[in-house]
Write a protein that holds these residues in place. Sequence first.
Motif, short mmCIF file in Angstrom:
data_model
loop_
_atom_site.label_atom_id
_atom_site.label_comp_id
_atom_site.label_asym_id
_atom_site.label_seq_id
_atom_site.Cartn_x
_atom_site.Cartn_y
_atom_site.Cartn_z
N UNK A 56 0.82 -1.09 0.08
CA UNK A 56 -0.26 0.16 0.14
C UNK A 56 0.55 0.84 -0.21
N UNK A 57 2.23 1.26 0.98
CA UNK A 57 3.00 2.33 0.98
C UNK A 57 3.41 2.63 -0.31
N UNK A 58 3.61 1.78 -1.05
CA UNK A 58 4.55 1.71 -2.55
C UNK A 58 3.90 2.08 -2.81
N UNK A 59 2.47 1.70 -3.45
CA UNK A 59 1.47 2.46 -4.50
C UNK A 59 1.48 3.32 -4.42
N UNK A 60 0.86 4.03 -2.46
CA UNK A 60 0.67 5.95 -2.56
C UNK A 60 1.99 6.68 -3.07
N UNK A 61 3.57 5.57 -1.97
CA UNK A 61 4.58 6.29 -3.12
C UNK A 61 4.91 6.50 -3.99
N UNK A 62 4.31 5.66 -5.04
CA UNK A 62 4.71 5.90 -6.85
C UNK A 62 3.78 7.63 -7.30
N UNK A 77 -5.40 5.37 -2.39
CA UNK A 77 -4.40 4.39 -2.58
C UNK A 77 -3.57 3.58 -1.10
N UNK A 78 -3.83 4.01 -0.03
CA UNK A 78 -3.17 3.33 1.10
C UNK A 78 -4.46 2.18 1.98
N UNK A 79 -5.87 2.66 1.03
CA UNK A 79 -6.67 2.43 1.58
C UNK A 79 -7.62 0.93 0.52
N UNK A 80 -6.59 0.96 -0.60
CA UNK A 80 -7.47 0.06 -2.04
C UNK A 80 -7.64 -0.74 -1.86
N UNK A 81 -6.86 -1.59 -0.75
CA UNK A 81 -7.26 -3.21 -0.03
C UNK A 81 -7.99 -3.45 0.59
#
Length: 237
Positions: A56-62, A77-81
């Motif tokens: 989640x962090x890596x997606x948000x960081x991207x 992005x942090x909550x998408x799953x």
Amino acid sequence: KIGEEFIMSESRVRFFEQRISDMGYDKALRALDWMMEEMAAPNYARHDGSHYYNHLVDVAQDLLNHGIRDEDLIVGALLHDAVEDVPGITLRMIDDKFNTRVAKMVGAVTKEPGVNYKQGDLIKVLYLDPMLENPDPCVLKAGDRKHNFSTLRSATPEKKLRQAIETEKFFFPFFKEAMKRYPRYSAYFLSAKTAIKPHLLEIKEHYEEVDALQARIKELEILNAQYVQGEQGVIYA
């Protein structure tokens, strides 16, 4: 190796936390704390040994790395799953804790339980096409698929091949359509395809080599069986 990846993952989490703190993204900090608390259990470990919240962090960081500064998208992005993977978390809770926009984007990327999206074109008709009505879930899904592909190296061969076929057939056209509809994020959709394509080609080439090798082995087995039969025929003649 896994220990090194775990340390690097946790370092990225700390870097991301510092960055959103410096930016004054209080909602994103609350989302990060929530997911770290909910996904810290061992059953949320990924195949590389890291906590699932690292994804989640890596997606948000991207998203941040590509100049996306919309805090609601970072929170999404942090909550998408969250709804799909954490028992007890609902869209209503996300709406209450954050806002309706975040809840809607998370809802759009959440798969319905009991639906076999691998059957036919259901992933396109029931999942990806509805996302195209709004840019928010398109961005989240692009980031999610992009990061998942970057971590496939330690996945099972079956999962690699399935992801490659599914991405080429459904997600590349999805990225293309999203680029047309939402030019503001076109560079990000293009980055997803650009990042995924080398991994996808590597997987396909590997399986083509495996198929060719298996076909050659079968040929040799047949030739060997024919040779043995011929030798036996000579012996018993």
